[in-house]
Design an enzyme around this catalytic site. Sequence first.
Site, PDB file in Angstrom:
ATOM      1  N   TYR A  98     -14.382  13.207   2.006  1.00  0.00           N
ATOM      2  CA  TYR A  98     -13.766  13.719   3.245  1.00  0.00           C
ATOM      3  C   TYR A  98     -12.273  13.446   3.303  1.00  0.00           C
ATOM      4  O   TYR A  98     -11.600  13.875   4.220  1.00  0.00           O
ATOM      5  CB  TYR A  98     -14.467  13.156   4.490  1.00  0.00           C
ATOM      6  N   LYS A  99     -11.738  12.715   2.318  1.00  0.00           N
ATOM      7  CA  LYS A  99     -10.292  12.465   2.294  1.00  0.00           C
ATOM      8  C   LYS A  99      -9.623  13.613   1.532  1.00  0.00           C
ATOM      9  O   LYS A  99      -9.576  14.727   2.027  1.00  0.00           O
ATOM     10  CB  LYS A  99     -10.031  11.079   1.707  1.00  0.00           C
ATOM     11  N   ASP A 120     -13.571   1.889  -6.910  1.00  0.00           N
ATOM     12  CA  ASP A 120     -13.659   2.702  -5.699  1.00  0.00           C
ATOM     13  C   ASP A 120     -12.500   3.699  -5.743  1.00  0.00           C
ATOM     14  O   ASP A 120     -11.325   3.303  -5.771  1.00  0.00           O
ATOM     15  CB  ASP A 120     -13.563   1.779  -4.470  1.00  0.00           C
ATOM     16  N   ARG A 161       0.827   4.624   8.418  1.00  0.00           N
ATOM     17  CA  ARG A 161       0.421   5.154   7.109  1.00  0.00           C
ATOM     18  C   ARG A 161       0.503   6.670   7.129  1.00  0.00           C
ATOM     19  O   ARG A 161      -0.059   7.325   7.998  1.00  0.00           O
ATOM     20  CB  ARG A 161      -1.002   4.688   6.809  1.00  0.00           C
ATOM     21  N   PHE A 218     -10.599  -2.628   0.790  1.00  0.00           N
ATOM     22  CA  PHE A 218     -11.125  -2.005   2.010  1.00  0.00           C
ATOM     23  C   PHE A 218     -12.326  -2.836   2.470  1.00  0.00           C
ATOM     24  O   PHE A 218     -13.224  -3.127   1.682  1.00  0.00           O
ATOM     25  CB  PHE A 218     -11.541  -0.565   1.706  1.00  0.00           C
TER      26      PHE A 218
HETATM   27  C1  LIG Z   1     -12.391   5.447   3.211  1.00  0.00           C
HETATM   28  C2  LIG Z   1     -12.859   4.320   2.360  1.00  0.00           C
HETATM   29  C3  LIG Z   1     -14.207   3.942   2.348  1.00  0.00           C
HETATM   30  C4  LIG Z   1     -15.196   4.580   3.271  1.00  0.00           C
HETATM   31  O1  LIG Z   1     -16.496   4.179   3.050  1.00  0.00           O
HETATM   32  P1  LIG Z   1     -17.713   4.974   3.727  1.00  0.00           P
HETATM   33  O2  LIG Z   1     -18.878   4.095   3.502  1.00  0.00           O
HETATM   34  O3  LIG Z   1     -17.832   6.278   2.981  1.00  0.00           O
HETATM   35  O4  LIG Z   1     -17.390   5.165   5.163  1.00  0.00           O
HETATM   36  C5  LIG Z   1     -14.586   2.958   1.450  1.00  0.00           C
HETATM   37  N1  LIG Z   1     -13.682   2.365   0.618  1.00  0.00           N
HETATM   38  C6  LIG Z   1     -12.375   2.706   0.638  1.00  0.00           C
HETATM   39  C7  LIG Z   1     -11.420   2.042  -0.286  1.00  0.00           C
HETATM   40  C8  LIG Z   1     -11.926   3.674   1.529  1.00  0.00           C
HETATM   41  O5  LIG Z   1     -10.636   3.979   1.566  1.00  0.00           O
END
Ligand SMILES: *Cc1c(COP(=O)(O)O)cnc(C)c1O
Length: 414
Positions: free
Chosen positions: A224-225, A199, A373, A127
Amino acid sequence: MNPVTLTDVQALDLADPLARKRAEFDLPEHIIYLDGNSLGCLPSAVRTRVTEVIDQQWGTDLIKSWNTHGWIDLPVVTGEKIARLIGAAPGQVICCDSISVNLFKLLSAALGLQPGRTVVLSQDDNFPTDLYMVQGLSDLLGSHRCRLLTVCAEDLERQLSSDVAVLMLTHVNFRSGYIHDMQRITELAHSKGILVIWDLAHSAGVLPLQLDQCQVDFAVGCTYKYLNAGPGAPAFLYVAKRHLSHVNQALCGWMGHQSPFQFSSEYEGAPGIEKFLTGTPPVISMSALDAALDVFDKVDLLEVRHKTKRLTDLFITLAAQTPALDVLSLASPTDADQRGAQLAWRHANAYAICQALIAEGVIGDFRAPDILRLGFSPLYLRYEDVWHSVKVLATIMETGRWQNKKFSQTSKVT
Ligand SMILES: *Cc1c(COP(=O)(O)O)cnc(C)c1O
């Protein structure tokens, strides 16, 4: 093999031990929500709690609430509820900030434990924010202290060398849903003296995790997921107990001080996980998180895992018996054991297809460049929803409805 019928699918719902959880959510009518991996649905208890926090705790009790309603303890209280879901003994998880900010803290902490090593190794399709945070830290510290190296997934193990300080990986790939073997990779990294940051953005709440047992060093995740805590809800971080007493982090704000209300001008970090706090907690979102986590009370994550495998398998099976869907190719592992709770379907016009689906009440999302997705959050999805979403997708492909120009207009958030 006989094709799967609607009756078969309805039988799965009748036998589903998690079916009772659906009633704990406020779900919009006539919508099939396949985006719980991006923003989870609203648990009814969150609505009640946030109203109470605003009307009573903030509106009436005001500043007293820091003590009387335990506002100050929310980062730890919510952290402990998450600890149970990720296989962590007490005292190692805390909620605060975002994944991005927490990664910055953990990267600075981990690098501080690895003098002489400079490389942060990650995957080039990680990500993006995870990679950006390393780039920023590298700019700040200089490449003699922190250097990002990204490789493709297949090359990761070969790159585990004595130059590497930290291996930073996302457990479930945000596009494909591929799951890394946490235990094996962590062991392998440790055998080379490398610390590991996982992560858990697409793992927490849908996969049974065993962070302590896997000897993980550090982890981050968002709420939030699959944890359904609401838009922008605070993230969490995990630090293994064995590191806590001698680790330091760069964003050492007053909430991480061992006694913030002494207002001492010298920073002295708290002895425990609280040292990873920075500033004042966002009380309204944290209260929402606290209530959202109660939905997981008594939920068996093995049951959750079983259901996500079945939901995604069912979608794949139904797609395979629908000729109109032959033009979509699965970019997720076909083996459910290697796949998180989502499916990625590749098509050159995935964006327009996704918009056409949303217009028909089936909400998924698009991930550039060509992925539709679909997320299968098991606490509120029914097997029958999978059946109907495949039908809707089939109609969109058969009629070519997605080719309507309005479905190609892009918005800021996809
Ligand atoms: C959703 C997501 C994030 C989001 O990061 P924020 O800083 O909380 O916005 C980070 N890493 C991954 C792998 C994600 O899927």
